[in-house]
Design a protein around this motif. Structure first.
Motif, PDB file in Angstrom:
ATOM      1  N   PHE A 274      40.487  -0.012  -1.221  1.00  0.00           N
ATOM      2  CA  PHE A 274      40.437  -0.974  -0.122  1.00  0.00           C
ATOM      3  C   PHE A 274      41.336  -2.168  -0.425  1.00  0.00           C
ATOM      4  CE2 PHE A 274      38.583  -4.401   2.410  1.00  0.00           C
ATOM      5  CZ  PHE A 274      38.588  -3.801   3.656  1.00  0.00           C
ATOM      6  N   TRP A 275      41.268  -2.678  -1.657  1.00  0.00           N
ATOM      7  CA  TRP A 275      42.116  -3.815  -2.028  1.00  0.00           C
ATOM      8  C   TRP A 275      43.594  -3.414  -2.027  1.00  0.00           C
ATOM      9  CZ3 TRP A 275      45.606  -4.884  -5.861  1.00  0.00           C
ATOM     10  CH2 TRP A 275      46.050  -6.203  -5.897  1.00  0.00           C
ATOM     11  N   GLU A 276      43.921  -2.244  -2.592  1.00  0.00           N
ATOM     12  CA  GLU A 276      45.315  -1.810  -2.664  1.00  0.00           C
ATOM     13  C   GLU A 276      45.933  -1.658  -1.274  1.00  0.00           C
ATOM     14  OE1 GLU A 276      45.168   0.773  -6.832  1.00  0.00           O
ATOM     15  OE2 GLU A 276      45.459   1.824  -4.929  1.00  0.00           O
ATOM     16  N   GLU A 277      45.158  -1.167  -0.329  1.00  0.00           N
ATOM     17  CA  GLU A 277      45.718  -0.879   0.991  1.00  0.00           C
ATOM     18  C   GLU A 277      45.609  -2.026   1.983  1.00  0.00           C
ATOM     19  OE1 GLU A 277      44.808   2.916   2.584  1.00  0.00           O
ATOM     20  OE2 GLU A 277      45.258   3.938   0.701  1.00  0.00           O
ATOM     21  N   THR A 278      44.716  -2.994   1.731  1.00  0.00           N
ATOM     22  CA  THR A 278      44.552  -4.095   2.699  1.00  0.00           C
ATOM     23  C   THR A 278      44.800  -5.467   2.095  1.00  0.00           C
ATOM     24  OG1 THR A 278      42.195  -4.459   2.271  1.00  0.00           O
ATOM     25  CG2 THR A 278      42.780  -2.767   3.919  1.00  0.00           C
ATOM     26  N   GLY A 279      44.646  -5.594   0.785  1.00  0.00           N
ATOM     27  CA  GLY A 279      44.749  -6.901   0.148  1.00  0.00           C
ATOM     28  C   GLY A 279      43.458  -7.694   0.229  1.00  0.00           C
ATOM     29  N   PHE A 280      42.396  -7.094   0.776  1.00  0.00           N
ATOM     30  CA  PHE A 280      41.094  -7.760   0.904  1.00  0.00           C
ATOM     31  C   PHE A 280      40.118  -7.216  -0.129  1.00  0.00           C
ATOM     32  CE2 PHE A 280      42.613  -7.851   5.409  1.00  0.00           C
ATOM     33  CZ  PHE A 280      42.785  -9.223   5.484  1.00  0.00           C
ATOM     34  N   ASP A 281      39.212  -8.092  -0.593  1.00  0.00           N
ATOM     35  CA  ASP A 281      38.145  -7.664  -1.495  1.00  0.00           C
ATOM     36  C   ASP A 281      36.989  -7.102  -0.679  1.00  0.00           C
ATOM     37  OD1 ASP A 281      39.341  -8.472  -3.915  1.00  0.00           O
ATOM     38  OD2 ASP A 281      38.698 -10.534  -3.589  1.00  0.00           O
ATOM     39  N   ALA A 282      36.441  -5.982  -1.113  1.00  0.00           N
ATOM     40  CA  ALA A 282      35.235  -5.422  -0.495  1.00  0.00           C
ATOM     41  C   ALA A 282      34.045  -6.160  -1.086  1.00  0.00           C
ATOM     42  CB  ALA A 282      35.144  -3.933  -0.767  1.00  0.00           C
ATOM     43  N   VAL A 283      33.260  -6.811  -0.250  1.00  0.00           N
ATOM     44  CA  VAL A 283      32.141  -7.597  -0.755  1.00  0.00           C
ATOM     45  C   VAL A 283      30.789  -6.968  -0.438  1.00  0.00           C
ATOM     46  CG1 VAL A 283      33.363  -9.792  -0.784  1.00  0.00           C
ATOM     47  CG2 VAL A 283      32.189  -9.074   1.289  1.00  0.00           C
ATOM     48  N   SER A 284      30.725  -6.093   0.528  1.00  0.00           N
ATOM     49  CA  SER A 284      29.473  -5.449   0.889  1.00  0.00           C
ATOM     50  C   SER A 284      29.784  -4.082   1.464  1.00  0.00           C
ATOM     51  CB  SER A 284      28.737  -6.296   1.934  1.00  0.00           C
ATOM     52  OG  SER A 284      27.577  -5.634   2.363  1.00  0.00           O
ATOM     53  N   TYR A 285      29.003  -3.111   1.077  1.00  0.00           N
ATOM     54  CA  TYR A 285      29.256  -1.781   1.621  1.00  0.00           C
ATOM     55  C   TYR A 285      28.007  -0.916   1.522  1.00  0.00           C
ATOM     56  CZ  TYR A 285      29.470   0.355  -2.962  1.00  0.00           C
ATOM     57  OH  TYR A 285      29.148   0.819  -4.198  1.00  0.00           O
ATOM     58  N   THR A 286      27.973   0.110   2.353  1.00  0.00           N
ATOM     59  CA  THR A 286      26.959   1.154   2.286  1.00  0.00           C
ATOM     60  C   THR A 286      27.683   2.434   1.930  1.00  0.00           C
ATOM     61  OG1 THR A 286      25.634   0.072   3.971  1.00  0.00           O
ATOM     62  CG2 THR A 286      25.206   2.395   3.581  1.00  0.00           C
ATOM     63  N   HIS A 287      27.134   3.190   1.050  1.00  0.00           N
ATOM     64  CA  HIS A 287      27.804   4.355   0.478  1.00  0.00           C
ATOM     65  C   HIS A 287      27.231   5.628   1.101  1.00  0.00           C
ATOM     66  CE1 HIS A 287      27.678   6.785  -3.563  1.00  0.00           C
ATOM     67  NE2 HIS A 287      28.220   7.486  -2.613  1.00  0.00           N
TER      68      HIS A 287
END
Length: 72
Positions: A50-63
């Motif tokens: 996610f960071w490599e492709e958007t430059g944004f940090d993932a802070v919350s997610y459901t797997h």
């Protein structure tokens, strides 16, 4: 047959719009994601991709894991 693990991140905003990334080389759109590196967890892989492709940090997610088998 070799197993290839991949991860993708589905991101929606408050208007239920989905984030997609554009692959300039192939002129295609997809969810941010890619291959899981050796000894990398699925969680670490999706955060990295996610960071490599958007430059944004993932802070919350459901797997969610969906096993899929393709033979070529």
């Amino acid at each position: 047959m070799n197993e290839v693990k991949v991860v993708y991140g589905l991101v929606k905003n408050e208007n239920n719009e989905v984030l997609a990334v554009h692959n300039i080389k192939h002129n295609t759109w997809s969810l941010p994601g890619g291959s899981v590196e050796e000894k990398e967890t699925l969680k670490d892989a999706v955060i990295r991709e996610f960071w490599e492709e958007t430059g944004f940090d993932a802070v919350s997610y459901t797997h969610l894991t969906l096993p899929t088998i393709y033979s070529v």
